[in-house]
Motif scaffolding. Sequence first.
Motif, short mmCIF file in Angstrom:
data_model
loop_
_atom_site.label_atom_id
_atom_site.label_comp_id
_atom_site.label_asym_id
_atom_site.label_seq_id
_atom_site.Cartn_x
_atom_site.Cartn_y
_atom_site.Cartn_z
N GLY A 115 0.79 -1.23 0.00
CA GLY A 115 0.00 0.00 0.00
C GLY A 115 0.82 1.28 0.00
N ILE A 116 2.12 1.18 -0.32
CA ILE A 116 2.96 2.38 -0.42
C ILE A 116 2.64 3.08 -1.73
CG2 ILE A 116 5.33 3.22 -0.54
CD1 ILE A 116 6.15 0.74 1.07
N LYS A 117 2.33 4.37 -1.66
CA LYS A 117 1.89 5.09 -2.85
C LYS A 117 2.89 6.11 -3.37
CE LYS A 117 -1.91 2.84 -2.98
NZ LYS A 117 -2.01 1.74 -3.96
N LYS A 118 4.00 6.27 -2.69
CA LYS A 118 5.04 7.18 -3.19
C LYS A 118 6.39 6.51 -2.98
CE LYS A 118 4.52 11.56 -2.84
NZ LYS A 118 4.40 12.96 -2.33
N ILE A 119 7.08 6.22 -4.09
CA ILE A 119 8.36 5.52 -4.06
C ILE A 119 9.38 6.35 -4.84
CG2 ILE A 119 9.60 3.39 -4.63
CD1 ILE A 119 6.81 2.01 -4.71
N ILE A 120 10.55 6.55 -4.22
CA ILE A 120 11.63 7.31 -4.86
C ILE A 120 12.87 6.44 -4.89
CG2 ILE A 120 13.11 9.35 -4.71
CD1 ILE A 120 10.72 10.66 -3.15
N LEU A 121 13.40 6.19 -6.07
CA LEU A 121 14.64 5.44 -6.23
C LEU A 121 15.78 6.45 -6.33
CD1 LEU A 121 13.46 2.74 -8.80
CD2 LEU A 121 13.56 2.56 -6.30
N LEU A 122 16.71 6.36 -5.40
CA LEU A 122 17.74 7.39 -5.23
C LEU A 122 19.14 6.80 -5.47
CD1 LEU A 122 18.49 10.29 -4.30
CD2 LEU A 122 18.42 9.43 -1.94
N ASN A 123 20.00 7.61 -6.02
CA ASN A 123 21.38 7.19 -6.20
C ASN A 123 22.11 7.23 -4.86
OD1 ASN A 123 23.55 6.25 -7.68
ND2 ASN A 123 24.30 8.29 -8.19
N SER A 124 23.16 6.42 -4.75
CA SER A 124 24.02 6.38 -3.58
C SER A 124 25.42 6.01 -4.06
CB SER A 124 23.50 5.34 -2.58
OG SER A 124 24.47 5.07 -1.57
N PHE A 125 26.42 6.36 -3.27
CA PHE A 125 27.80 6.05 -3.65
C PHE A 125 27.98 4.55 -3.87
CE2 PHE A 125 32.20 4.93 -2.54
CZ PHE A 125 32.89 5.73 -3.44
N LYS A 126 27.27 3.72 -3.10
CA LYS A 126 27.42 2.27 -3.20
C LYS A 126 26.58 1.64 -4.31
CE LYS A 126 28.50 1.72 1.72
NZ LYS A 126 28.09 1.08 3.01
N VAL A 127 25.78 2.45 -4.99
CA VAL A 127 24.99 1.95 -6.12
C VAL A 127 25.87 1.91 -7.36
CG1 VAL A 127 23.06 2.43 -7.67
CG2 VAL A 127 22.78 2.74 -5.20
N GLU A 128 25.98 0.75 -7.98
CA GLU A 128 26.79 0.64 -9.19
C GLU A 128 26.19 1.47 -10.31
OE1 GLU A 128 27.75 -3.31 -10.38
OE2 GLU A 128 28.02 -4.03 -8.32
N LYS A 129 27.05 2.18 -11.03
CA LYS A 129 26.56 3.04 -12.11
C LYS A 129 25.79 2.26 -13.16
CE LYS A 129 30.21 6.54 -11.65
NZ LYS A 129 31.34 7.24 -12.32
N SER A 130 26.17 1.01 -13.36
CA SER A 130 25.50 0.19 -14.38
C SER A 130 24.03 -0.04 -14.05
CB SER A 130 26.21 -1.15 -14.53
OG SER A 130 26.16 -1.90 -13.32
N PHE A 131 23.66 0.05 -12.76
CA PHE A 131 22.26 -0.17 -12.38
C PHE A 131 21.35 0.86 -13.05
CE2 PHE A 131 23.25 -2.29 -7.99
CZ PHE A 131 23.92 -3.31 -8.65
N TRP A 132 21.87 2.08 -13.24
CA TRP A 132 21.05 3.13 -13.83
C TRP A 132 20.90 2.96 -15.34
CZ3 TRP A 132 18.06 6.13 -11.00
CH2 TRP A 132 18.40 6.33 -9.65
N GLN A 133 21.68 2.07 -15.93
CA GLN A 133 21.60 1.82 -17.37
C GLN A 133 20.79 0.58 -17.71
OE1 GLN A 133 22.93 4.31 -19.03
NE2 GLN A 133 23.72 5.13 -17.09
N THR A 134 20.32 -0.14 -16.71
CA THR A 134 19.63 -1.39 -16.96
C THR A 134 18.29 -1.17 -17.66
OG1 THR A 134 18.63 -3.35 -15.91
CG2 THR A 134 18.62 -1.30 -14.65
N PRO A 135 17.93 -2.07 -18.58
CA PRO A 135 16.61 -1.97 -19.21
C PRO A 135 15.46 -2.09 -18.22
CG PRO A 135 18.05 -3.46 -20.44
CD PRO A 135 18.75 -3.14 -19.16
N GLU A 136 15.75 -2.64 -17.03
CA GLU A 136 14.69 -2.80 -16.02
C GLU A 136 14.14 -1.46 -15.53
OE1 GLU A 136 13.25 -5.56 -15.20
OE2 GLU A 136 14.58 -6.80 -16.40
N LEU A 137 14.84 -0.36 -15.82
CA LEU A 137 14.35 0.95 -15.40
C LEU A 137 13.46 1.61 -16.45
CD1 LEU A 137 17.32 2.65 -13.51
CD2 LEU A 137 15.31 1.51 -12.58
N LYS A 138 13.17 0.88 -17.52
CA LYS A 138 12.22 1.41 -18.49
C LYS A 138 10.86 1.60 -17.82
CE LYS A 138 14.26 -0.49 -22.71
NZ LYS A 138 14.04 -1.40 -23.88
N GLN A 139 10.21 2.69 -18.14
CA GLN A 139 8.95 3.03 -17.49
C GLN A 139 7.92 1.92 -17.63
OE1 GLN A 139 9.07 5.88 -15.81
NE2 GLN A 139 7.08 5.52 -14.85
#
Length: 253
Positions: A115-139
Amino acid sequence: MSTVPCRTACGIMRAMNLLLLHPDDQLDDALWQISGRRAEHLRRVRALVPGQRVPAGILNGPIGTAELLSDDGHMQHFRFQGDQVAPPSLPLTLILALPRPKMLKRILIDATSLGIKKIILLNSFKVEKSFWQTPELKQSLLFEKMILGLEQACDTVLPTLALEQRFRPFVEDRLPALSQHSLRLLAHPGEHPSLPAGLAQQVTLAVGPEGGWTPYEVDMLRKAGFACHSFGQRILRVETAVPAIVGRLMKLP
């Protein structure tokens, strides 16, 4: 409606407890049509035949029942009637350091189911840069996972989802207003007070990557009004930690 789980495109076993009708499915005021995954589930798992009804709802709309009128093996036609509102949402905004793509699928489904209605995915130093390029982030794929969560929980209200790739500008410029009038909690391993339990008030919860936020990130979040709390001595995988923390923290409706 059957709660027998079906395997989705992402390989996760989920139950479709609610036929979720989308605006594009509507033919007229009461007539709807579906095909693809939803129709296959009703046909193969539920063994639905014309004349039978199933729990159904309209995306971001009411909940009721849908009567199957016809099924030609490809397209199913339904008559929908609904006047019930969606279940209560959690007064919780979840800020989550972008997890591994495989974890993200499960977390989005579970967060939506809770039932969470507001979700924010945030960058962090420990987040691999490649994660932001994954096709899984397609809307479209993110939308699909949240739809699965709604079907699981018999909910119709789609969460809002934001992607924030720049940590500092988000925390300094947008987070203070976003978290205003809420209890600001930072889940972080270490010698910190335990997370509160059974809250019914508005909460903004920040959950870091595995191993926690960096000291710099913790300091920035503290300056934004967040207080560090621990969830015990064990270091959990993010996909385990999120539902466990939310289940403890919030009074679930």
